[in-house]
Write a protein that holds these residues in place. Structure first.
Motif, PDB file in Angstrom:
ATOM      1  N   THR A 511      41.874  36.629  36.839  1.00  0.00           N
ATOM      2  CA  THR A 511      43.058  37.500  36.884  1.00  0.00           C
ATOM      3  C   THR A 511      44.361  36.696  36.953  1.00  0.00           C
ATOM      4  N   THR A 543      43.512  34.169  51.610  1.00  0.00           N
ATOM      5  CA  THR A 543      43.163  35.495  51.107  1.00  0.00           C
ATOM      6  C   THR A 543      42.540  36.374  52.175  1.00  0.00           C
ATOM      7  N   PRO A 550      49.199  41.246  45.224  1.00  0.00           N
ATOM      8  CA  PRO A 550      50.618  41.507  45.459  1.00  0.00           C
ATOM      9  C   PRO A 550      51.431  40.290  45.877  1.00  0.00           C
ATOM     10  N   ASN A 668      43.295  43.596  35.810  1.00  0.00           N
ATOM     11  CA  ASN A 668      42.014  43.597  35.115  1.00  0.00           C
ATOM     12  C   ASN A 668      41.190  44.802  35.573  1.00  0.00           C
ATOM     13  N   LYS A 736      49.434  46.640  43.562  1.00  0.00           N
ATOM     14  CA  LYS A 736      49.001  46.968  44.924  1.00  0.00           C
ATOM     15  C   LYS A 736      47.566  46.457  45.034  1.00  0.00           C
TER      16      LYS A 736
HETATM   17  N1  MCN Z   1      43.540  43.047  41.006  1.00  0.00           N
HETATM   18  C1  MCN Z   1      43.911  43.585  39.788  1.00  0.00           C
HETATM   19  N2  MCN Z   1      44.837  44.586  39.756  1.00  0.00           N
HETATM   20  C2  MCN Z   1      45.363  45.081  40.901  1.00  0.00           C
HETATM   21  C3  MCN Z   1      44.973  44.561  42.147  1.00  0.00           C
HETATM   22  C4  MCN Z   1      44.062  43.512  42.167  1.00  0.00           C
HETATM   23  O1  MCN Z   1      43.384  43.180  38.752  1.00  0.00           O
HETATM   24  N3  MCN Z   1      46.257  46.059  40.854  1.00  0.00           N
HETATM   25  C5  MCN Z   1      42.551  41.964  41.060  1.00  0.00           C
HETATM   26  C6  MCN Z   1      43.129  40.692  41.657  1.00  0.00           C
HETATM   27  O2  MCN Z   1      43.774  39.921  40.732  1.00  0.00           O
HETATM   28  C7  MCN Z   1      41.889  40.032  42.226  1.00  0.00           C
HETATM   29  C8  MCN Z   1      41.077  41.222  42.707  1.00  0.00           C
HETATM   30  O3  MCN Z   1      41.512  42.345  41.936  1.00  0.00           O
HETATM   31  O4  MCN Z   1      41.203  39.347  41.214  1.00  0.00           O
HETATM   32  C9  MCN Z   1      41.298  41.525  44.205  1.00  0.00           C
HETATM   33  O5  MCN Z   1      42.666  41.461  44.460  1.00  0.00           O
HETATM   34  P1  MCN Z   1      43.371  41.925  45.820  1.00  0.00           P
HETATM   35  O6  MCN Z   1      43.217  43.367  46.019  1.00  0.00           O
HETATM   36  O7  MCN Z   1      44.732  41.363  45.813  1.00  0.00           O
HETATM   37  O8  MCN Z   1      42.496  41.232  46.973  1.00  0.00           O
HETATM   38  P2  MCN Z   1      42.373  39.677  47.292  1.00  0.00           P
HETATM   39  O9  MCN Z   1      42.162  38.939  46.053  1.00  0.00           O
HETATM   40  O10 MCN Z   1      43.442  39.269  48.210  1.00  0.00           O
HETATM   41  O11 MCN Z   1      40.988  39.673  48.048  1.00  0.00           O
HETATM   42  C10 MCN Z   1      40.895  40.054  49.405  1.00  0.00           C
HETATM   43  C11 MCN Z   1      40.109  41.335  49.554  1.00  0.00           C
HETATM   44  C12 MCN Z   1      39.661  41.486  50.927  1.00  0.00           C
HETATM   45  S1  MCN Z   1      40.869  41.547  52.099  1.00  0.00           S
HETATM   46  C13 MCN Z   1      38.328  41.513  51.254  1.00  0.00           C
HETATM   47  S2  MCN Z   1      37.842  41.681  52.877  1.00  0.00           S
HETATM   48  C14 MCN Z   1      37.360  41.373  50.246  1.00  0.00           C
HETATM   49  C15 MCN Z   1      37.827  41.765  48.923  1.00  0.00           C
HETATM   50  O12 MCN Z   1      39.009  41.303  48.646  1.00  0.00           O
HETATM   51  N4  MCN Z   1      36.394  40.445  50.343  1.00  0.00           N
HETATM   52  C16 MCN Z   1      35.618  40.212  49.244  1.00  0.00           C
HETATM   53  N5  MCN Z   1      36.914  41.756  47.940  1.00  0.00           N
HETATM   54  C17 MCN Z   1      35.866  40.907  48.014  1.00  0.00           C
HETATM   55  N6  MCN Z   1      35.076  40.709  46.939  1.00  0.00           N
HETATM   56  C18 MCN Z   1      34.073  39.803  47.026  1.00  0.00           C
HETATM   57  N7  MCN Z   1      33.276  39.632  45.942  1.00  0.00           N
HETATM   58  N8  MCN Z   1      33.835  39.064  48.147  1.00  0.00           N
HETATM   59  C19 MCN Z   1      34.577  39.254  49.253  1.00  0.00           C
HETATM   60  O13 MCN Z   1      34.371  38.520  50.322  1.00  0.00           O
END
Ligand code: MCN
Length: 786
Positions: A511, A543, A550, A668, A736
């Motif tokens: 992403t 993370t 965001p 994505n 978000k």
């Molecule tokens: N994304 C996107 N479009 C959006 C939001 C997010 O394409 N509008 C994509 C991001 O680019 C990223 C993914 O989705 O590739 C997750 O993004 P985000 O919501 O920003 O979360 P983080 O990457 O900060 O991940 C942390 C979050 C948390 S807090 C927990 S707990 C968690 C989670 O993610 N733990 C996970 N998902 C998990 N997934 C896996 N496989 N393993 C964990 O431990």
């Protein structure tokens, strides 16, 4: 096909993960490798009177046995909680000391008292068994309800009555007045069940001290290696910051449990220096159950008042939270600032008051687990709404609609300013996809088969992008939680993105590359994401709190702005055009309206070869940025769950689960869908299956997969996931976070569906077949709804 923002690109990293080529901490094998095994307390509360290591030391291959007196004697500091909470009377929280190896007392089963370093892992474990610890057992408080009682065993000397803080948010008088004016009041007592995080890869640490360089390297299963280095050096005094490199290589899931610095990393680093060997420790599954921070564990009483029109006029909440035996890094913030500010849900509620008391218990420390505070708030608000609708004889969707916030930004009375959303729209989308109109017919058909069918809603909001520095500072967090990024365009045009975010399953290598591809039209294969190593990336916050999208990606976007500005200057100069006429697309840098262009790699070359740069311009193409959002971003969603309950066995089958989410701009869709699937599955686990159980002596009764039930494929249906994008104005991409929403929103939808099916409001999580069957026997329906 485009691989930019909005494209469902397959994950770049999956080839190595699915072919067994990922490199995890336990795969690290240093020269001179030795192994650690911890001597752990079998008692939940005991005084340590003596440790006899002679039998273990006498074993061939045992290098050393080290204890807490030695550790503290070497000046290694206590583990601390980094988020200071002030009680409502102005007093600071009572933080009991937590030494990586216990000295005088142990406070939970699993508390480490010594470590054996040996030539093999098996030998270290055998020798740990041979360490003879003389314990004097003490009375135990294994639950928060025991621990808060008068005369309960005192767990930490400086926390009278085991209380850590007594905190409040909101206006109590206003909430009381609102409730006094209500024509209907719904009251609920709820427990939010305690969970074990269970990432697929157990925690692991490999520490190596290099005495020639006086330098330490730590490989560890961390979600935030830079914060780990900061804390290990600044607070625990393990090594000076510039002499410590922390690497979090591939990490197989975290779900919050790998945010914190645990005793094992500290001990391995210190033991490596003591023994001058590389020291490795890898948890097994049983050890993980008794050492990884648990999640949730709240007990709450609440009242919500409504007027004749069904509008909420007051909401009062009293929560008691279990912190476990010690305060872990974020633990104080989970039942407070990550919980109470979300109690307004998607609703326009003017009068809210929440009181939270937290207590030590003789159990594993409790900290953030996927959602952290927000699932607890959502569970409460959404159970309240459903129960109130039933009590008032209203359609639960209609009651929600009447209370939805319609205008943004919206300031709640509990700190949060919601950024953007369209709650009626996502509810309508979910209702259509779930075919709510057809539910009565499906219920009748199920009834004819002797099954109870129910439908349950959860319309939720959460705060992600943890945490804008301004907010973090005013809420007592030790540091502001911005993020950093560096963009390096190499001479041949390939691009490296160095980010302080850490991916442990979320697909950042894909992403983050998509954001770059979107900007410059380069293939994502030419973009490399570098993260998880303090020697490569200068600093980052890591993370958690769904912040990488965001906050982390926004830092990348900011650095890309700077690179783009320089590219424009270079190209304008080379192509003899105005910067304003430069267009960057499809891997080319063009002059609008002409056939003049440069290939992307030619710009890279120009920047480094530097013959033909504008006067005074520094060579190179590398920029960095820090991004600190003005506020959180607020993902929201509408979940609808439909279940069938077998009244004879109490077994619940989720027959349909529909989600309509608002994650702002979606980078994505495939990855986002995967995140929703994973999160909802964890929420279903909490609702139906999972619960950490301690007996009154503080012994964990279900510390294995034989007894602790994780959701499996057969426990979940095929999900219907859809999105409606209202971009967040709080970051440049409008993103978000989506990583926690599924786990936050789903438990109440499931429980609301079961309680609808069996006709009771009195059902606790996990709704096991036995619990549901008992609820049915206690007066809920034995046949479907009248
Ligand atoms: N994304 C996107 N479009 C959006 C939001 C997010 O394409 N509008 C994509 C991001 O680019 C990223 C993914 O989705 O590739 C997750 O993004 P985000 O919501 O920003 O979360 P983080 O990457 O900060 O991940 C942390 C979050 C948390 S807090 C927990 S707990 C968690 C989670 O993610 N733990 C996970 N998902 C998990 N997934 C896996 N496989 N393993 C964990 O431990």
């Amino acid at each position: 096909m485009s691989s930019g923002i909005g494209a469902s690109v397959k994950r770049k990293e999956d080839k190595r993960f699915t072919t067994g080529k990922g490199k995890y901490t336990d795969d690290v094998r240093n020269d001179n490798q030795a192994y650690a095994a911890f001597v752990r307390s079998p008692h939940a509360h005991a005084r340590v009177k003596g440790i006899d290591t002679s039998a273990a030391m006498a074993m061939d291959g045992v290098i050393d046995v080290l204890n807490g007196q030695q550790l503290t004697g070497d000046g290694i500091g206590n583990i601390i909680c980094g988020w200071a909470i002030t009680s409502k009377d102005g007093s600071p929280m009572n933080m009991g000391a937590w030494s990586a190896l216990a000295t005088e007392k142990v406070r939970y089963v699993g508390d480490a008292v010594a470590v054996v370093i040996a030539e093999t892992q098996a030998l270290a474990r055998i020798a740990a068994e041979a360490v003879d610890v003389d314990y004097e057992e003490l009375p135990v408080a294994a639950s928060v309800l025991t621990s808060m009682k008068d005369g309960a065993p005192q767990i930490h000397e400086n926390a009278p009555g085991n209380q850590i803080y007594d905190w409040e948010l909101g206006d109590e008088a206003a909430a009381d007045a609102g409730l006094a004016s209500a024509t209907h009041i719904t009251s609920l007592d709820l427990t939010n069940n305690r969970l074990s995080p269970n990432p697929m890869e157990p925690r692991s640490a490999v520490a190596k001290y290099d005495d020639a360089e006086d330098h330490y390297t730590l490989y560890t299963t961390s979600q935030n290696p830079h914060v780990a280095r900061l804390v290990l050096s600044a607070f625990y005094n393990v090594a000076p910051e510039h002499k410590l490199r922390v690497i979090a290589p591939d990490v197989g899931g975290g779900f919050g449990a790998k945010i914190y610095i645990y005793p094992e990393e500290i001990t391995c680093l210190w033991a490596s220096m003591k023994t001058n060997r590389s020291v490795k420790w890898t948890s097994d599954r049983s050890e993980a159950f008794i050492t990884d921070a648990h999640g949730r564990d709240h007990v709450t009483s609440a009242k919500m008042g409504f007027d004749d029109a069904g509008k909420i006029v007051g909401f009062k909440v009293d929560t008691i939270a279990n912190i476990g035996a010690y305060m872990s890094l974020f633990s104080s913030s989970v039942p407070t600032y990550l919980y109470a500010p979300l109690l307004s849900g998607q609703y326009n509620i003017q009068n809210i008051h929440c009181n939270v008391r937290t207590y030590y218990t003789n159990t594993v420390p409790v900290d953030a687990y996927r959602g952290a505070g927000r699932p607890e708030a959502t569970y409460l608000v959404e159970r309240m709404m459903e129960t109130a609708a039933r009590e008032m004889g209203m359609d639960p969707a209609e009651l929600r609609r009447r209370n939805f916030i319609q205008e943004f930004p919206h300031q709640t009375p509990v700190l949060m300013q919601y950024d953007a959303g369209d709650f009626p729209k996502i509810l309508e989308m979910a209702q259509e996809t779930a075919d709510v109109a057809g539910f009565p017919a499906r219920r009748a058909e199920a009834e004819a088969r002797g099954k109870l069918r129910g439908i349950g809603y959860s319309t939720f909001i959460e705060a992600c992008g943890l945490a804008p520095s301004k907010a973090a500072g005013s809420l007592g967090a030790g540091v502001g939680l911005w993020e950093s990024a560096e963009v390096r365009v190499n001479p041949v045009g390939s691009i490296e993105i160095l980010t302080g975010s850490h991916s442990h399953g979320q697909g950042h290598e894909t992403t983050f590359a998509q954001v770059v591809a979107d900007r410059f039209g380069v293939p994502i294969e030419n973009v490399q994401i570098v993260h998880g190593d303090t020697d490569k990336v200068q600093f980052g916050m890591g993370t958690y709190g769904s912040r990488s999208g965001p906050v982390g990606m926004s830092a990348v976007a900011k650095a890309l702005d700077k690179v783009e500005a320089k590219v424009r200057k270079i190209a304008a100069h080379a192509l003899e055009a105005s910067e304003d006429d430069i267009v960057i697309e499809g891997g080319e840098v063009k002059v609008a309206g002409t056939d003049k262009s440069m290939a992307w790699h030619e710009v890279g070359l120009a920047a480094y070869i530097a013959h033909n740069l504008p006067e005074g311009m520094e060579p190179g193409l590398k920029e960095s940025a820090f991004f600190d959002p003005v506020n959180f971003s607020f993902p929201s969603g509408a979940f609808i769950c439909e279940v069938e309950v077998d009244p004879d066995t109490g077994t619940t089958e989720i027959v349909q689960f529909t989600s309509a989410d608002d994650f702002g701009t979606i980078i994505n869709p495939m990855i986002v869908e995967g995140q929703v699937h994973g999160g909802v599955t964890q929420g279903i686990g909490q609702a139906l299956l999972e619960q950490v159980v301690y007996d009154e002596d503080g012994q964990l009764l279900n510390g294995s997969y034989m007894d602790y039930t994780m959701p499996r494929a057969a426990d979940v249906p095929s999900f219907h996931v859809q999105h409606h994008e209202t971009p967040s104005p709080n970051n440049p991409l409008g993103v978000k976070g989506c990583g926690e929403a599924g786990a936050i929103g789903s438990p109440p939808a499931v429980i609301n569906a079961i309680t609808d099916a069996i006709g009771t409001n009195d059902l606790a999580m996990p709704a096991t077949p036995q619990a549901v069957w008992r609820a049915i026997q206690a007066g809920a329906k034995s046949v479907a709804a009248e």
